[in-house]
Design a protein around this motif. Structure first.
Motif, short mmCIF file in Angstrom:
data_model
loop_
_atom_site.label_atom_id
_atom_site.label_comp_id
_atom_site.label_asym_id
_atom_site.label_seq_id
_atom_site.Cartn_x
_atom_site.Cartn_y
_atom_site.Cartn_z
N ILE A 147 0.80 -1.23 0.00
CA ILE A 147 0.00 0.00 0.00
C ILE A 147 0.83 1.28 0.00
N THR A 148 2.10 1.20 0.42
CA THR A 148 2.83 2.46 0.58
C THR A 148 3.16 3.14 -0.75
N ALA A 149 3.55 2.36 -1.76
CA ALA A 149 3.89 2.97 -3.05
C ALA A 149 2.69 3.69 -3.68
N PRO A 150 1.50 3.08 -3.76
CA PRO A 150 0.35 3.81 -4.31
C PRO A 150 0.01 5.07 -3.50
N ILE A 151 0.09 4.98 -2.16
CA ILE A 151 -0.23 6.14 -1.33
C ILE A 151 0.81 7.24 -1.53
N ALA A 152 2.09 6.83 -1.57
CA ALA A 152 3.16 7.82 -1.77
C ALA A 152 3.05 8.47 -3.14
N SER A 154 0.25 8.98 -4.86
CA SER A 154 -0.91 9.88 -4.91
C SER A 154 -0.80 11.03 -3.93
N SER A 155 0.03 10.89 -2.88
CA SER A 155 0.18 11.96 -1.90
C SER A 155 1.66 12.24 -1.66
N ASN A 156 2.22 11.64 -0.60
CA ASN A 156 3.66 11.72 -0.34
C ASN A 156 4.09 10.59 0.57
N TRP A 157 5.41 10.40 0.70
CA TRP A 157 5.92 9.24 1.43
C TRP A 157 5.65 9.34 2.93
N ARG A 158 5.51 10.55 3.47
CA ARG A 158 5.24 10.71 4.90
C ARG A 158 3.86 10.17 5.26
N ILE A 159 2.87 10.53 4.46
CA ILE A 159 1.52 10.01 4.69
C ILE A 159 1.49 8.50 4.54
N ALA A 160 2.23 7.99 3.53
CA ALA A 160 2.27 6.54 3.30
C ALA A 160 2.80 5.81 4.53
N LEU A 161 3.88 6.33 5.13
CA LEU A 161 4.45 5.69 6.31
C LEU A 161 3.56 5.87 7.54
N ALA A 162 2.87 7.00 7.63
CA ALA A 162 2.00 7.26 8.79
C ALA A 162 0.81 6.31 8.83
N VAL A 233 11.19 -2.85 -14.25
CA VAL A 233 9.85 -2.93 -13.67
C VAL A 233 9.50 -1.57 -13.05
N SER A 234 8.26 -1.12 -13.19
CA SER A 234 7.85 0.16 -12.62
C SER A 234 7.84 0.09 -11.09
N ILE A 235 7.85 1.26 -10.45
CA ILE A 235 7.87 1.32 -8.99
C ILE A 235 6.63 0.64 -8.41
N SER A 236 5.46 0.98 -8.94
CA SER A 236 4.21 0.39 -8.42
C SER A 236 4.17 -1.11 -8.63
N MET A 237 4.60 -1.58 -9.83
CA MET A 237 4.58 -3.02 -10.10
C MET A 237 5.59 -3.75 -9.24
N ALA A 238 6.76 -3.14 -8.98
CA ALA A 238 7.75 -3.77 -8.11
C ALA A 238 7.18 -3.96 -6.71
N GLY A 239 6.47 -2.94 -6.21
CA GLY A 239 5.82 -3.08 -4.91
C GLY A 239 4.76 -4.16 -4.91
N THR A 240 4.03 -4.27 -6.02
CA THR A 240 3.00 -5.31 -6.13
C THR A 240 3.63 -6.70 -6.12
N ILE A 241 4.75 -6.88 -6.84
CA ILE A 241 5.42 -8.17 -6.88
C ILE A 241 5.91 -8.57 -5.49
N VAL A 242 6.47 -7.61 -4.76
CA VAL A 242 6.93 -7.90 -3.39
C VAL A 242 5.74 -8.24 -2.50
N MET A 243 4.61 -7.55 -2.68
CA MET A 243 3.42 -7.88 -1.91
C MET A 243 2.93 -9.29 -2.22
#
Length: 394
Positions: A147-152, A154-162, A233-243
């Motif tokens: 979830i962090t990559a899509p949130i980051a 669309s918003s920013n990395w701070r909100i994603a981590l929060a 691989v794109s950033i979002s897809m890389a996060g999806t593969i790890v998920m």
């Protein structure tokens, strides 16, 4: 709500919160680097910090659990965790690192004491509940990565981590009544605990197995997205593969407790896990970088990942007879084990910076899967740690 149901729900919510605050960092390291202007080596140091905190706090967690009771110590851990998440999300580099350290302290305390809480609260079904605990750990880790990559983006990395703090608050709400209802058990568990079984080889092989599987897990969670980006691989897809890799661990976690208890020892099982890990990583990094191959290989890797973490936690219960022994073996395995694990993220970041290539890192990961098999062969032999003279910690 029945006491057993409340305890089970509390265990599930605590377990769910012991990984997302860490696994959510890997997929968005490029956002953090871009915003704060830090190198891959420093990102590696950032991901190493909670593991170092794991190591030191795991040494003290058994004493804290015996002093105030497991339930109250876990409550303290959740409070420290939410403070760490908050600090990490609101400040600059200094608060980023301070918050990460506090996150490591909170999670380490839960890592050590929840297995002892399970042994204490569900003594006849400890292996089953360790399996449930492991499954929830992996599910939480997968959600954190996904979830962090899509949130980051669309918003920013701070909100994603929060966002990882939301369920910590829910866990706190449930765990407070668990602590209140568990006061009787706490009074019986305080005072003394066995010493760490430092002279026993069985304990050290359990520790090595715990450490190597943690090294592989945290190294892959933190660097695999970046390594996949370098493969196109794109950033979002890389996060999806790890998920997906982490979600694939769930079937293995559900099966491993059954297999571990079915046989007198777990030597073949542990060795096989390392071999499957090796095959999965070869597929991820050396087969063609098509999405189909990457998903298949990540699923194989995830099966081994889930099996290894579940078996590592089961070893703590299978190689100890009493809740107090589980607590100190868990403390030893996780303290020294996480010191081993801490080598991975920062060393691999430095190795990449020096070599300007991920090839040496991949070779190291493959070697560690073989070491995992060897450690598992020895940790899987039938036997228990030996009770030593108790050490008064009051």
């Amino acid at each position: 709500m029945k006491k057993s149901t409340l305890f089970f729900l509390g265990m599930v919510l605590v377990a769910f919160n012991l990984r997302p605050a860490l696994t959510g960092v890997g997929p968005i390291t490029s956002f953090i680097q871009g915003d704060l202007g830090i190198s891959a080596s420093l990102i590696g140091f950032l991901t190493m910090l909670p593991l170092i905190a794991f190591g030191f706090m795991s040494l003290g967690a058994p004493a804290l659990g015996a002093k105030v009771g497991n339930s109250k110590a876990i409550l303290i851990a959740l409070i420290v965790l939410i403070i760490g998440i908050s600090l990490r999300s609101i400040g600059g580099i200094e608060l980023l690192f301070l918050g990460t350290i506090l996150i490591g302290i909170g999670i380490a305390t839960g890592n050590v004491l929840v297995p002892s809480f399970v042994k204490e609260s569900f003594p006849k079904k400890a292996s089953l509940f360790v399996g449930v605990y492991s499954a929830v750990l992996s599910f939480g880790a997968a959600i954190g990565s996904g979830i962090t990559a899509p949130i980051a983006t669309s918003s920013n990395w701070r909100i994603a981590l929060a966002c990882s703090g939301i369920l910590v608050i829910l866990a706190l709400i449930v765990w407070i009544p668990v602590t209140i209802k568990n006061r009787h058990n706490q009074s019986h568990s305080r005072g003394k605990r066995p010493a760490f079984p430092l002279s026993q080889s069985l304990a050290w092989f359990v520790t090595l197995f715990m450490g190597i599987q943690s090294l592989l897990f945290y190294s892959l969670v933190n660097w695999m997205p970046t390594m996949l980006e370098d493969r196109g691989v794109s950033i979002s897809m890389a996060g999806t593969i790890v998920m997906v890799m982490q979600l694939a661990s769930l079937p293995a976690i559900l099966v491993i407790p059954y297999l571990a208890e079915k046989y007198d020892n777990q030597k073949v099982l542990a060795t096989s896990i390392g071999i499957v890990y090796f095959i999965g990583l070869v597929g991820v990094f050396y087969l063609p970088a098509s999405l189909s191959w990457l998903f298949i290989s990540s699923i194989i890797t995830g099966l081994a990942q889930g099996a290894s973490v579940c078996l590592a936690l089961l070893f703590v219960n299978l190689r100890a007879k009493t809740p107090s022994q589980v607590m100190v073996l868990s403390g030893m395995a996780q303290s020294f084990g996480y010191f081993i694990a801490a080598i991975g993220p920062i060393s691999f970041g430095v190795l990449h910076d020096v070599a300007h290539s991920w090839t040496p890192v991949i070779i190291c990961l493959l070697v560690f899967t073989l070491i995992l098999s060897l450690a598992g062969w020895r940790a899987g032999r039938r036997g228990y740690i030996v009770e030593k003279d108790e050490v008064n910690i009051n």
